[in-house]
Design a protein around this motif. Sequence first.
Motif, PDB file in Angstrom:
ATOM      1  N   TRP A  66      35.366  46.003  44.350  1.00  0.00           N
ATOM      2  CA  TRP A  66      36.417  45.673  43.380  1.00  0.00           C
ATOM      3  C   TRP A  66      36.849  44.219  43.494  1.00  0.00           C
ATOM      4  CZ3 TRP A  66      36.730  48.830  39.567  1.00  0.00           C
ATOM      5  CH2 TRP A  66      36.400  50.174  39.756  1.00  0.00           C
ATOM      6  N   GLU A  67      35.944  43.359  43.940  1.00  0.00           N
ATOM      7  CA  GLU A  67      36.263  41.947  44.140  1.00  0.00           C
ATOM      8  C   GLU A  67      35.589  41.069  43.089  1.00  0.00           C
ATOM      9  OE1 GLU A  67      36.935  41.795  48.979  1.00  0.00           O
ATOM     10  OE2 GLU A  67      34.985  41.247  48.148  1.00  0.00           O
ATOM     11  N   PHE A  68      36.213  39.934  42.843  1.00  0.00           N
ATOM     12  CA  PHE A  68      35.635  38.908  41.981  1.00  0.00           C
ATOM     13  C   PHE A  68      36.112  37.561  42.492  1.00  0.00           C
ATOM     14  CE2 PHE A  68      39.731  39.909  40.184  1.00  0.00           C
ATOM     15  CZ  PHE A  68      40.238  38.712  39.748  1.00  0.00           C
ATOM     16  N   ILE A  69      35.504  36.493  41.995  1.00  0.00           N
ATOM     17  CA  ILE A  69      35.906  35.145  42.381  1.00  0.00           C
ATOM     18  C   ILE A  69      36.754  34.579  41.253  1.00  0.00           C
ATOM     19  CG2 ILE A  69      35.139  32.832  43.004  1.00  0.00           C
ATOM     20  CD1 ILE A  69      32.600  34.134  44.124  1.00  0.00           C
ATOM     21  N   GLY A 112      36.463  29.209  44.504  1.00  0.00           N
ATOM     22  CA  GLY A 112      37.713  29.759  45.004  1.00  0.00           C
ATOM     23  C   GLY A 112      37.517  30.961  45.897  1.00  0.00           C
ATOM     24  N   ASP A 113      38.638  31.504  46.347  1.00  0.00           N
ATOM     25  CA  ASP A 113      38.603  32.662  47.224  1.00  0.00           C
ATOM     26  C   ASP A 113      38.305  33.925  46.439  1.00  0.00           C
ATOM     27  OD1 ASP A 113      39.247  31.088  49.401  1.00  0.00           O
ATOM     28  OD2 ASP A 113      41.407  31.353  49.110  1.00  0.00           O
ATOM     29  N   THR A 114      37.840  34.920  47.167  1.00  0.00           N
ATOM     30  CA  THR A 114      37.593  36.224  46.575  1.00  0.00           C
ATOM     31  C   THR A 114      38.913  36.916  46.305  1.00  0.00           C
ATOM     32  OG1 THR A 114      35.493  36.416  47.760  1.00  0.00           O
ATOM     33  CG2 THR A 114      36.472  38.448  46.957  1.00  0.00           C
ATOM     34  N   ARG A 132      33.063  36.118  33.595  1.00  0.00           N
ATOM     35  CA  ARG A 132      33.792  34.900  33.262  1.00  0.00           C
ATOM     36  C   ARG A 132      33.604  33.838  34.336  1.00  0.00           C
ATOM     37  NH1 ARG A 132      36.658  31.360  34.328  1.00  0.00           N
ATOM     38  NH2 ARG A 132      36.763  32.244  36.398  1.00  0.00           N
ATOM     39  N   HIS A 133      33.574  34.295  35.591  1.00  0.00           N
ATOM     40  CA  HIS A 133      33.322  33.358  36.682  1.00  0.00           C
ATOM     41  C   HIS A 133      31.924  32.755  36.564  1.00  0.00           C
ATOM     42  CE1 HIS A 133      32.983  31.571  40.615  1.00  0.00           C
ATOM     43  NE2 HIS A 133      31.943  32.332  40.870  1.00  0.00           N
TER      44      HIS A 133
END
Length: 198
Positions: free
Chosen positions: A11-14, A19-21, A64-65
């Motif tokens: 469930w993570e994204f940048i 940048g940070d996760t 988007r990242h």
Amino acid sequence: MSDDHQDLGPWEFIGRRGGDTVTLVNGSVIAAVPEAQRAAEEARQELRFDFLDDRAVLDVLRRRHLDELDMFKAGLVHGTPLALVGLGAVLYWAGVAQYWETASHRNAYLAIAGVVVATQVFFFVRSGLSHWGDPVRQNLRARAARYRKIAHIARRGGADIPAHYPHFGPYPFAATFRPDVDDREQSENRGADDHGHR
């Protein structure tokens, strides 16, 4: 855009390039604020996207990242040569070419330098238009920007959401939603992760 997110948790994204996760905020947290839920429902009709669907939102934020990375790389690939060629042409003119005795030589230099710089500008602009003007990417940015607004509404309404979440700008340009465009930016494997967001 690449779909390589193998280094991220489920469930993570940048949030921004380099940048940070960031961990996705559960849609139920946003929906718990009535004003944010209303904004999400209105946006769902307008942008044809469920802003409270965790998997769909995560997919949009990850894409988007990658879109931001692609734009940065395109700008670097074409912007750097443009800057170097332009600077070199100006410096050579200032230090050497303007002092040539014959006007024909100076004019020939200016013509050649102008053609070279114009060619670099053409490639830079073409690359920018291919990224900024792509309607699928614009829909992606429009949805990501609207999600950011909805999350901020929820945070102002008391939801436990980090400041500036989801940590990227609102895309003041190139984020026009185009309802006639196919949703190719939707994940091809949205069903790959069947467990709910806890």
